[in-house]
Write an enzyme that holds these catalytic residues in place. Structure first.
Site, PDB file in Angstrom:
ATOM      1  N   LYS A   1     -13.637  -3.145   1.221  1.00  0.00           N
ATOM      2  CA  LYS A   1     -14.450  -3.115   1.110  1.00  0.00           C
ATOM      3  C   LYS A   1     -16.014  -2.941   0.840  1.00  0.00           C
ATOM      4  CE  LYS A   1     -11.300   0.203  -2.010  1.00  0.00           C
ATOM      5  NZ  LYS A   1     -10.755   0.556  -3.714  1.00  0.00           N
TER       6      LYS A   1
ATOM      7  N   ASN B   1     -18.500  -3.848 -19.870  1.00  0.00           N
ATOM      8  CA  ASN B   1     -17.502  -5.194 -19.766  1.00  0.00           C
ATOM      9  C   ASN B   1     -17.443  -6.381 -19.995  1.00  0.00           C
ATOM     10  OD1 ASN B   1     -16.742  -5.302 -16.528  1.00  0.00           O
ATOM     11  ND2 ASN B   1     -17.834  -6.957 -16.268  1.00  0.00           N
TER      12      ASN B   1
ATOM     13  N   SER C   1       0.968  -0.968   0.221  1.00  0.00           N
ATOM     14  CA  SER C   1      -0.041  -0.216   0.423  1.00  0.00           C
ATOM     15  C   SER C   1       0.857   1.659   0.225  1.00  0.00           C
ATOM     16  CB  SER C   1      -0.904   0.055   1.457  1.00  0.00           C
ATOM     17  OG  SER C   1      -1.878   1.002   1.417  1.00  0.00           O
TER      18      SER C   1
ATOM     19  N   ASP D   1     -13.696   7.032  -3.958  1.00  0.00           N
ATOM     20  CA  ASP D   1     -13.170   6.439  -5.377  1.00  0.00           C
ATOM     21  C   ASP D   1     -13.745   7.204  -6.634  1.00  0.00           C
ATOM     22  OD1 ASP D   1     -10.741   4.721  -4.571  1.00  0.00           O
ATOM     23  OD2 ASP D   1     -12.228   3.068  -4.395  1.00  0.00           O
TER      24      ASP D   1
HETATM   25  P1  NAP Z   1     -12.981  -6.125  -8.867  1.00  0.00           P
HETATM   26  O1  NAP Z   1     -13.655  -5.430  -8.575  1.00  0.00           O
HETATM   27  O2  NAP Z   1     -12.126  -6.593  -9.325  1.00  0.00           O
HETATM   28  O3  NAP Z   1     -13.599  -6.122 -10.810  1.00  0.00           O
HETATM   29  C1  NAP Z   1     -11.968  -5.809 -11.676  1.00  0.00           C
HETATM   30  C2  NAP Z   1     -12.704  -5.743 -13.363  1.00  0.00           C
HETATM   31  O4  NAP Z   1     -11.876  -5.928 -14.513  1.00  0.00           O
HETATM   32  C3  NAP Z   1     -14.021  -6.328 -13.694  1.00  0.00           C
HETATM   33  O5  NAP Z   1     -14.819  -5.494 -14.198  1.00  0.00           O
HETATM   34  C4  NAP Z   1     -13.240  -7.210 -14.641  1.00  0.00           C
HETATM   35  O6  NAP Z   1     -14.531  -7.832 -15.601  1.00  0.00           O
HETATM   36  C5  NAP Z   1     -12.968  -7.131 -15.199  1.00  0.00           C
HETATM   37  N1  NAP Z   1     -11.265  -7.495 -15.776  1.00  0.00           N
HETATM   38  C6  NAP Z   1     -10.264  -8.323 -14.846  1.00  0.00           C
HETATM   39  N2  NAP Z   1      -9.759  -9.013 -15.689  1.00  0.00           N
HETATM   40  C7  NAP Z   1      -9.776  -8.195 -16.940  1.00  0.00           C
HETATM   41  C8  NAP Z   1      -9.826  -9.331 -18.720  1.00  0.00           C
HETATM   42  N3  NAP Z   1      -8.968 -10.509 -18.976  1.00  0.00           N
HETATM   43  N4  NAP Z   1     -10.303  -8.481 -19.087  1.00  0.00           N
HETATM   44  C9  NAP Z   1     -11.011  -8.221 -19.376  1.00  0.00           C
HETATM   45  N5  NAP Z   1     -11.682  -8.007 -18.534  1.00  0.00           N
HETATM   46  C10 NAP Z   1     -11.026  -7.734 -16.951  1.00  0.00           C
HETATM   47  O7  NAP Z   1     -11.594  -4.887  -9.595  1.00  0.00           O
HETATM   48  P2  NAP Z   1     -11.647  -2.716  -8.616  1.00  0.00           P
HETATM   49  O8  NAP Z   1     -11.128  -2.962  -7.834  1.00  0.00           O
HETATM   50  O9  NAP Z   1     -12.774  -2.488  -9.428  1.00  0.00           O
HETATM   51  O10 NAP Z   1     -10.310  -3.118  -9.421  1.00  0.00           O
HETATM   52  C11 NAP Z   1     -10.228  -2.696 -11.269  1.00  0.00           C
HETATM   53  C12 NAP Z   1      -8.763  -2.027 -11.561  1.00  0.00           C
HETATM   54  O11 NAP Z   1      -8.757  -0.635 -10.939  1.00  0.00           O
HETATM   55  C13 NAP Z   1      -7.582  -2.542 -10.552  1.00  0.00           C
HETATM   56  O12 NAP Z   1      -6.166  -2.895 -11.404  1.00  0.00           O
HETATM   57  C14 NAP Z   1      -7.005  -1.261  -9.569  1.00  0.00           C
HETATM   58  O13 NAP Z   1      -5.679  -1.717  -8.990  1.00  0.00           O
HETATM   59  C15 NAP Z   1      -7.990  -0.438 -10.054  1.00  0.00           C
HETATM   60  N6  NAP Z   1      -8.206   0.630  -8.842  1.00  0.00           N
HETATM   61  C16 NAP Z   1      -7.181   1.777  -9.367  1.00  0.00           C
HETATM   62  C17 NAP Z   1      -7.774   3.273  -8.605  1.00  0.00           C
HETATM   63  C18 NAP Z   1      -6.824   4.772  -8.401  1.00  0.00           C
HETATM   64  O14 NAP Z   1      -7.602   5.025  -7.365  1.00  0.00           O
HETATM   65  N7  NAP Z   1      -6.323   4.936  -9.604  1.00  0.00           N
HETATM   66  C19 NAP Z   1      -8.064   2.387  -7.678  1.00  0.00           C
HETATM   67  C20 NAP Z   1      -9.491   1.365  -7.462  1.00  0.00           C
HETATM   68  C21 NAP Z   1      -8.555   0.131  -8.422  1.00  0.00           C
HETATM   69  P3  NAP Z   1     -15.420  -9.100 -15.068  1.00  0.00           P
HETATM   70  O15 NAP Z   1     -16.699  -8.701 -14.633  1.00  0.00           O
HETATM   71  O16 NAP Z   1     -15.805 -10.134 -16.846  1.00  0.00           O
HETATM   72  O17 NAP Z   1     -15.048 -10.248 -14.757  1.00  0.00           O
END
Ligand code: NAP
Length: 268
Positions: free
Chosen positions: A66, A147, A15, A100
């Protein structure tokens, strides 16, 4: 006495929040310390209640807690709608917040991209996409959600009250759009050669915001640059969601540039 803050997650060792908040406290001369705590799901309630009992100044909540943490807080309206909290404040009660979506809006805003009256395509239907979709809806901005698993896009669009589309429709959708947001983990380390869209379907009137921040420069951002679109990386969202948590806990304006600097250093 020193005020203690923390982030609860599992795993938590990577983190960037402790460095980001400790730098902010130090810059403002505040007698506060922020720690990362690895907490198992079964111990989450005890950890939150314990933090309150010990007079913590506030908490962040990260993956995978979360959604579960919502149960142990009195969430504000947005956090309740999202179904997840990333920030907890302790005043008269244990209050749950989700910063977020605001972080995403601020990242766009500081790049000169306003969200009102924009056509926004949001790719993803996980936790981050949910936070962004509900925050944007609260601001009167309706997004179109696409998605990999279309049922999840449909379910989220129904919850938010906006539209959804299939990934195969992305090219057509983007023609009339101003902002594309990647809220999936596609392109994240170590799968850095993956992207949700390539140069051919992007255009120069589009802002392409990738919330992935590791690597700093994703393949999607590179494709955006090649297409003449405006690329925006995920670090700004990370910093601004933290900055908003800081405001909630302390009532003070955080030193955003100091926070950004340590996050960028932490990401190498
Ligand atoms: P999550 O709840 O696990 O959701 C993952 C998402 O990615 C789902 O929509 C999933 O689709 C999709 N996905 C995963 N692998 C894929 C692939 N190979 N092809 C197509 N779609 C794929 O994760 P999250 O917490 O939302 O986080 C998502 C990303 O955002 C992460 O990289 C995280 O580090 C980043 N993030 C950044 C911030 C920031 O402050 N910049 C904040 C939060 C998160 P399916 O539904 O089809 O599985």
């Amino acid at each position: 006495m020193k005020k203690i803050f923390g982030v609860l997650g599992d795993p938590i060792e990577h983190s960037l929040s402790p460095a980001m908040h400790n730098a902010a406290f130090s810059k403002l001369g505040m007698d506060c310390k922020y720690h990362a705590f690895r907490v198992r799901q079964k111990d989450l309630k005890d950890a939150i209640l314990g933090a309150q009992a010990m007079g913590f100044g506030g908490l962040n909540i990260t993956v995978p807690h979360k959604e579960k943490a919502l149960e142990f807080t009195n969430p504000d309206t947005l956090a309740r709608r999202i179904g997840a909290v990333n920030t907890i404040s302790f005043n008269d009660e244990i209050r749950g917040h989700n910063t977020d979506g605001l972080g995403a809006e601020m990242a766009l805003r500081e790049a000169g991209v306003g969200i009102s009256s924009s056509n926004v395509v949001l790719v993803g239907a996980g936790g981050a996409a949910r936070a962004i979709a509900f925050h944007f809806a609260e601001k009167g901005v309706c997004v179109t959600i696409a998605n990999r698993t279309p049922e999840k896009a449909e379910a989220l669009a129904e919850d938010v009250g906006c539209s959804h589309a299939g990934m195969e429709d992305l090219k057509e959708l983007l023609q009339d759009s101003d902002i594309l947001i990647n809220a999936t983990s596609v392109g994240m380390h170590p799968h850095i050669d993956a992207t949700i869209a390539s140069q051919e379907i992007l255009h120069q009137d589009l802002a392409v915001f990738d919330i992935v921040y590791n690597p700093l420069w994703t393949k999607l951002l590179h494709q955006a640059e090649l297409a003449g679109a405006k690329p925006i990386g995920g670090v700004a969202m990370l910093v601004h969601q933290g900055a908003e948590a800081f405001r909630i806990w302390t009532g003070q304006e955080p030193p955003v540039e100091v926070m950004r600097k340590v996050v960028l250093e932490g990401l190498g």
